[in-house]
Structures are given as structure tokens and as C-alpha cells.
Design an enzyme around this catalytic site. Structure first.
Site, PDB file in Angstrom:
ATOM      1  N   HIS A   9       0.752  -0.888  -0.406  1.00 10.57           N
ATOM      2  CA  HIS A   9      -0.022  -0.108  -0.207  1.00 10.57           C
ATOM      3  C   HIS A   9       0.483   1.536   0.227  1.00 10.57           C
ATOM      4  O   HIS A   9       1.401   1.615   1.010  1.00 10.57           O
ATOM      5  CB  HIS A   9      -0.826   0.225   1.292  1.00 10.57           C
ATOM      6  CG  HIS A   9      -1.942   0.952   1.424  1.00 10.57           C
ATOM      7  ND1 HIS A   9      -3.115   0.585   1.488  1.00 10.57           N
ATOM      8  CD2 HIS A   9      -2.013   2.415   0.896  1.00 10.57           C
ATOM      9  CE1 HIS A   9      -3.852   1.926   1.296  1.00 10.57           C
ATOM     10  NE2 HIS A   9      -3.010   2.929   0.983  1.00 10.57           N
ATOM     11  N   HIS A  47       2.098   5.172  -2.139  1.00 12.30           N
ATOM     12  CA  HIS A  47       1.122   6.330  -3.048  1.00 12.30           C
ATOM     13  C   HIS A  47       2.458   6.729  -3.649  1.00 12.30           C
ATOM     14  O   HIS A  47       3.294   7.235  -3.308  1.00 12.30           O
ATOM     15  CB  HIS A  47       0.420   7.508  -2.610  1.00 12.30           C
ATOM     16  CG  HIS A  47      -0.991   6.371  -2.046  1.00 12.30           C
ATOM     17  ND1 HIS A  47      -1.842   6.499  -2.687  1.00 12.30           N
ATOM     18  CD2 HIS A  47      -1.128   5.851  -0.788  1.00 12.30           C
ATOM     19  CE1 HIS A  47      -2.978   6.257  -2.059  1.00 12.30           C
ATOM     20  NE2 HIS A  47      -2.877   5.845  -1.213  1.00 12.30           N
ATOM     21  N   ARG A  82       1.932   9.174  -6.614  1.00 12.81           N
ATOM     22  CA  ARG A  82       2.525  10.093  -7.138  1.00 12.81           C
ATOM     23  C   ARG A  82       2.335  10.520  -8.602  1.00 12.81           C
ATOM     24  O   ARG A  82       1.930  10.975  -9.137  1.00 12.81           O
ATOM     25  CB  ARG A  82       2.628  10.679  -6.244  1.00 12.81           C
ATOM     26  CG  ARG A  82       2.725  11.051  -4.605  1.00 12.81           C
ATOM     27  CD  ARG A  82       1.191  10.974  -4.506  1.00 12.81           C
ATOM     28  NE  ARG A  82       0.588  11.051  -2.521  1.00 12.81           N
ATOM     29  CZ  ARG A  82      -0.243  10.767  -2.326  1.00 12.81           C
ATOM     30  NH1 ARG A  82      -1.507  10.586  -3.193  1.00 12.81           N
ATOM     31  NH2 ARG A  82      -0.477  11.206  -1.428  1.00 12.81           N
ATOM     32  N   ASN A 114      -4.488   6.192  -7.304  1.00 19.47           N
ATOM     33  CA  ASN A 114      -5.202   7.522  -7.392  1.00 19.47           C
ATOM     34  C   ASN A 114      -4.327   8.847  -7.709  1.00 19.47           C
ATOM     35  O   ASN A 114      -4.024   9.453  -7.564  1.00 19.47           O
ATOM     36  CB  ASN A 114      -6.182   8.035  -5.940  1.00 19.47           C
ATOM     37  CG  ASN A 114      -4.477   7.523  -5.118  1.00 19.47           C
ATOM     38  OD1 ASN A 114      -3.214   7.072  -5.435  1.00 19.47           O
ATOM     39  ND2 ASN A 114      -5.301   8.701  -3.580  1.00 19.47           N
ATOM     40  N   HIS A 155      -5.843  -0.182   5.609  1.00 20.24           N
ATOM     41  CA  HIS A 155      -5.264   0.784   6.660  1.00 20.24           C
ATOM     42  C   HIS A 155      -6.334   0.070   8.055  1.00 20.24           C
ATOM     43  O   HIS A 155      -7.225   1.299   7.917  1.00 20.24           O
ATOM     44  CB  HIS A 155      -5.416   1.687   6.576  1.00 20.24           C
ATOM     45  CG  HIS A 155      -6.031   2.258   5.629  1.00 20.24           C
ATOM     46  ND1 HIS A 155      -7.297   2.149   4.440  1.00 20.24           N
ATOM     47  CD2 HIS A 155      -5.498   3.354   4.124  1.00 20.24           C
ATOM     48  CE1 HIS A 155      -7.634   3.377   4.868  1.00 20.24           C
ATOM     49  NE2 HIS A 155      -6.601   3.693   4.163  1.00 20.24           N
ATOM     50  N   ASP A 163       0.998   2.687   3.832  1.00 22.90           N
ATOM     51  CA  ASP A 163       0.021   3.669   3.287  1.00 22.90           C
ATOM     52  C   ASP A 163       1.044   5.130   2.642  1.00 22.90           C
ATOM     53  O   ASP A 163       0.512   6.491   3.731  1.00 22.90           O
ATOM     54  CB  ASP A 163      -0.842   4.012   4.173  1.00 22.90           C
ATOM     55  CG  ASP A 163      -1.977   4.893   3.618  1.00 22.90           C
ATOM     56  OD1 ASP A 163      -2.246   4.858   1.872  1.00 22.90           O
ATOM     57  OD2 ASP A 163      -2.836   5.854   4.438  1.00 22.90           O
ATOM     58  N   PHE A 209      -4.534  14.802   3.797  1.00 28.14           N
ATOM     59  CA  PHE A 209      -4.762  14.005   4.438  1.00 28.14           C
ATOM     60  C   PHE A 209      -3.380  12.789   4.305  1.00 28.14           C
ATOM     61  O   PHE A 209      -2.918  13.166   3.262  1.00 28.14           O
ATOM     62  CB  PHE A 209      -5.759  12.507   4.488  1.00 28.14           C
ATOM     63  CG  PHE A 209      -6.948  12.638   5.005  1.00 28.14           C
ATOM     64  CD1 PHE A 209      -6.455  12.836   6.655  1.00 28.14           C
ATOM     65  CD2 PHE A 209      -8.057  13.396   4.199  1.00 28.14           C
ATOM     66  CE1 PHE A 209      -8.421  13.355   7.128  1.00 28.14           C
ATOM     67  CE2 PHE A 209      -9.142  13.480   5.025  1.00 28.14           C
ATOM     68  CZ  PHE A 209      -9.410  14.274   6.044  1.00 28.14           C
ATOM     69  N   GLY A 210      -2.589  12.726   4.794  1.00 24.02           N
ATOM     70  CA  GLY A 210      -1.684  11.135   4.639  1.00 24.02           C
ATOM     71  C   GLY A 210       0.071  11.891   5.119  1.00 24.02           C
ATOM     72  O   GLY A 210      -0.037  12.626   5.105  1.00 24.02           O
TER      73      GLY A 210
END
Ligand SMILES: [Zn+2]
Length: 424
Positions: A58, A60, A62, A92, A231, A304, A322-323
């Protein structure tokens, strides 16, 4: 070529530690035994821990679309410096990873730029909008796609999720679910608990997570498809997953290092680096996650890893995205906060970083003769401070800056090739 001998390694495999020598020839592990002698480059790993390198299911990355936050190159470099050998990117991006053109383009970028093995998920619905299913049967034929996820958003429509689960079952693929029921949300930024009340912030309740998990598990009961909860942050989700496993459903779940280490009580100064989705929850939720990890309800730790640029995170907590980033220091933080504090055994952490995710995604995660060498080497005696200058990600959004950690990465062996971080 990639020929070398690792001597006196404290190797973790098959759920136990053993002091052994490991012979690597042409990048392949050809022997694991005591007292191997060979006239090739030799490293004495006395006192060092060796494990299969980690798998993060998991992250990101980008790219494409948000290269100012992170790229495949910088994100996978963070992974390399974290002891990871494989990461799976979320869909995403922009364009969204919801069709074969975008996925093929991603694969080309990976071949050019990645420092570790990089896979991706396809979105479940077009542009994560929840309105239209992607062509799952067609997309899953690509080797780089390991499953389907709308991570960042929960699939709100019951009918849409029903269809996705049914299709996943037909094609024997996995739904990796970000569970968030938007009807429960009121624009909150942290957990709907003590800290939110004290600072007059809108909270995010626990039901927003577990209600959707409960809905999905009912669908799994019907279709018996492979299903994974992202998560996990609430006590109720842990209990739902525990029961589903008891009932023999093909389900799994992950917890992130920050939810395993921090609670809402750790939030300082309403700082946006404590803002992530799902949020840091209560002490009781935290204890439930630790129990879940210890009793094998939760068999995966996934970071994440969610980079955001400084300008974005420099806003007030209500407005910041968020994140947090997490992949480079996941293991040292878990070792320091969970293993050294006797909350979780080292073996459990290593399983959750290797065989756990490998099993869920049907990847290789064990160290064996005949396998391509994918190993990480840690010095558990060494401590260090997490400093901005050492962060390999393009972003620095972590609440752990300045923290002293135990357990330093010495080298990472990716597909047979050794990359040394420290003098050996
Ligand atoms: Zn998510």
C-alpha cells in the site's frame, strides 16, 4: 557479476532465526548452510539480521500526475532505503490507473526508473468515482496489476461493490478496500475523540470505517472472493475481521505503522503531520490493533506511504491533505516502538512485512535455495535519528522527524544485486 558469500548471518526464515552462511551466485541463492567456503567476495554479517526484503502492499507513488509530491524514482528509492524489495502502488494517480493505456505507461516508467520491484493496483471504478466498473477481466491479464482498489475513497454504492466482488470472484483477483462510508462524514480531520473535542475540531467517527467493512464482509460471505481491508484503524474492524476469518472467509487486513505506534493522544499542536485517513484513533483502538497483529487477525503491515508537498502540509490541520510518508523508516519505528517495548515479537513484525503480504498477493516472500536473492540486512544494535536531510522521498510529511530509532539498514539486495548503505 552478482556472486558473493554472506557469512554468519542471523537469518530469519520459516518463522525462526538461525546463524548461517548464504551463498549467492548470479543473483540466485544457491546454498544456505553453516561454514560455506568459497573464493568470492565475502561479507561477515556477524551480529546482523537478515530477512527477505519487505513487501509494501500500500503506497502512493504519485506518478503520473503529482510528481511534485513523489515520483516512481523517489518513492522506490525511499523503499530501497527502508529495506523494501517490492511495493504496490495505489491507483489514485492522474490519469487514474483505470485503463490499460495508463497501466502500460506506468509499467514503462517503472522499467526505466524504479529502484525496487513495483506493481500496481487498477482502480475498481473509473476515476475512483464509484459510478462505473473498470474492465476488470481485461485489466487483470496484465502481470503488473495485482488487484483492484479505489484507495483514497470507499466504494459508496452497495450495488457497485456487489458487482465488483462478484467479478473479482469470477476472475480470482482481489479487492483491496479503503473502507469509508461517506454518509458518516462531516468533513472531519482527526478522530472523533478526546483531542478533537479539546481543540474544537470536527471528528471522523469509527463507524465511517467499520460500517463499510461489515457491508463488504457480507458480500464476501456470498461470493467467497479474495478481499483485503486497508489500513485498519478501529477496534470494531479488528473484531469483524477476526470473526470473518474464524468463519473461513478468504479475507485479510493490514495495519499501518502509524496506527500501530500512535494514538490521538500523541497529536501535538494540531500539526497536519498527524493528519491521515483513517485518523489516529483512541487507546482502545490501538490496543485492539496490537492484539489483532499478535493473534494473526492482521497479518500485514503496510505503510500507506502518502507524500504531500511542504506547501500543502503547511496549512492549518482542517485544510491540509490527509496522509504521511512512511516507507523509509517503517521497520526501525516498528522495532523501536513495538519490539523493544515488548508489545509485539520481532518474528511477528517480520512476517507481517514479508510472508503476510506475499501470501495475500501471491508473491514470493520466503528465503529459499533456488530463489533470486531479495534480502535486507539490518544492524539492530545501531540507533539513529530520523532527520530531514536523510529522507529519500520528495516530501517530508512525517510526525517522526527527530525521533531516535533502533535498527539501521546496512544493505538491501534487490533481485540479486547488493546495494550497501553502510560499510560492511
Ligand atoms: Zn486508503
Amino acid at each position: 557479476m552478482n556472486n558473493y558469500l554472506l557469512k554468519n548471518a542471523n537469518l530469519y526464515r520459516n518463522q525462526k532465526f538461525q546463524i548461517v552462511d548464504i551463498l549467492i551466485e548470479d543473483g540466485v541463492i544457491t546454498e544456505i548452510a553453516q561454514n560455506i567456503e568459497k573464493n568470492i567476495p565475502t561479507y561477515d554479517l556477524k551480529g546482523k539480521m537478515v530477512s527477505h526484503n519487505f513487501i509494501d502492499m500500500h503506497v502512493h507513488l504519485r506518478e503520473p500526475g503529482f510528481e511534485y509530491k513523489e515520483t516512481i524514482a523517489s518513492g522506490s528509492l525511499s523503499a530501497l532505503y527502508g529495506g523494501y524489495g517490492t511495493v504496490v502502488a495505489m491507483a489514485n494517480t492522474q490519469p487514474c490507473m483505470d485503463d490499460l493505456d495508463t497501466i502500460h505507461d506506468f509499467q514503462k516508467r517503472v522499467e526505466k526508473d524504479a529502484h525496487v520491484n513495483v506493481y500496481t493496483y487498477s482502480a475498481i471504478t473509473t476515476d475512483l468515482k464509484g459510478k462505473e466498473l473498470v474492465d476488470m477481466a481485461h485489466i487483470v491479464e496484465e502481470d503488473i496489476v495485482l488487484g483492484f482498489s479505489d484507495d483514497g475513497k470507499g466504494v459508496q454504492s452497495d450495488e457497485m461493490m456487489d458487482l465488483a466482488m462478484q467479478l473479482a470472484s469470477n476472475i480470482d483477483s482481489i479487492i483491496v478496500a479503503h473502507c469509508e462510508d461517506e454518509s458518516e462524514l462531516q468533513g472531519g480531520c482527526i478522530h472523533d475523540g478526546l483531542y478533537a473535542k479539546k481543540h474544537h475540531l470536527v471528528g471522523i467517527n469509527s463507524a465511517s470505517e467499520y460500517k463499510q467493512v461489515a457491508r463488504d464482509l457480507e458480500l464476501v460471505r456470498h461470493y467467497h472472493n479474495r478481499y483485503h481491508v486497508c489500513h485498519i484503524s478501529t477496534l470494531e474492524t479488528v473484531e469483524l475481521l477476526r470473526q470473518a476469518k474464524k468463519d473461513g472467509l478468504p479475507v485479510s487486513g493490514e495495519a499501518s505503522p502509524h496506527h500501530l505506534i500512535l494514538t490521538e493522544e500523541n497529536i501535538r499542536d494540531c500539526h497536519p503531520n498527524y493528519k491521515m485517513n483513517p485518523p489516529l484513533r483512541s487507546k482502545e483502538d490501538h490496543q485492539a490493533l496490537i492484539r489483532g497483529l499478535n493473534d494473526q487477525t492482521i497479518k500485514v503491515i503496510a505503510t500507506d506511504h502518502a507524500p504531500h508537498a511542504r506547501e500543502e502540509k503547511n496549512r492549518p490541520i482542517q485544510d491540509a491533505p490527509f496522509g504521511i510518508i512512511g516507507i523509509q523508516h517503517a521497520f526501525p519505528l516498528l522495532y523501536t516502538y513495538l519490539v523493544q517495548k515488548n508489545l509485539v515479537k520481532l518474528e511477528t513484525i517480520l512476517d507481517a512485512l514479508t510472508t503476510g503480504p506475499a501470501h495475500v498477493l501471491r508473491l514470493k516472500g520466503t528465503v529459499e535455495v533456488g530463489a533470486i536473492a531479495n534480502l535486507c540486512i539490518f544492524d539492530l544494535e545501531k540507533s539513529f535519528v530520523i532527520e530531514e536531510k536523510d529522507i529519500r522521498s520528495k516530501s517530508i510529511n512525517t510526525p517522526f522527524l527527530g525521533v531516535t530509532c533502533q535498527g539501521k539498514l546496512v544493505a538491501n539486495i534487490i533481485n540479486g544485486k547488493m546495494i550497501e548503505m553502510e560499510e560492511m
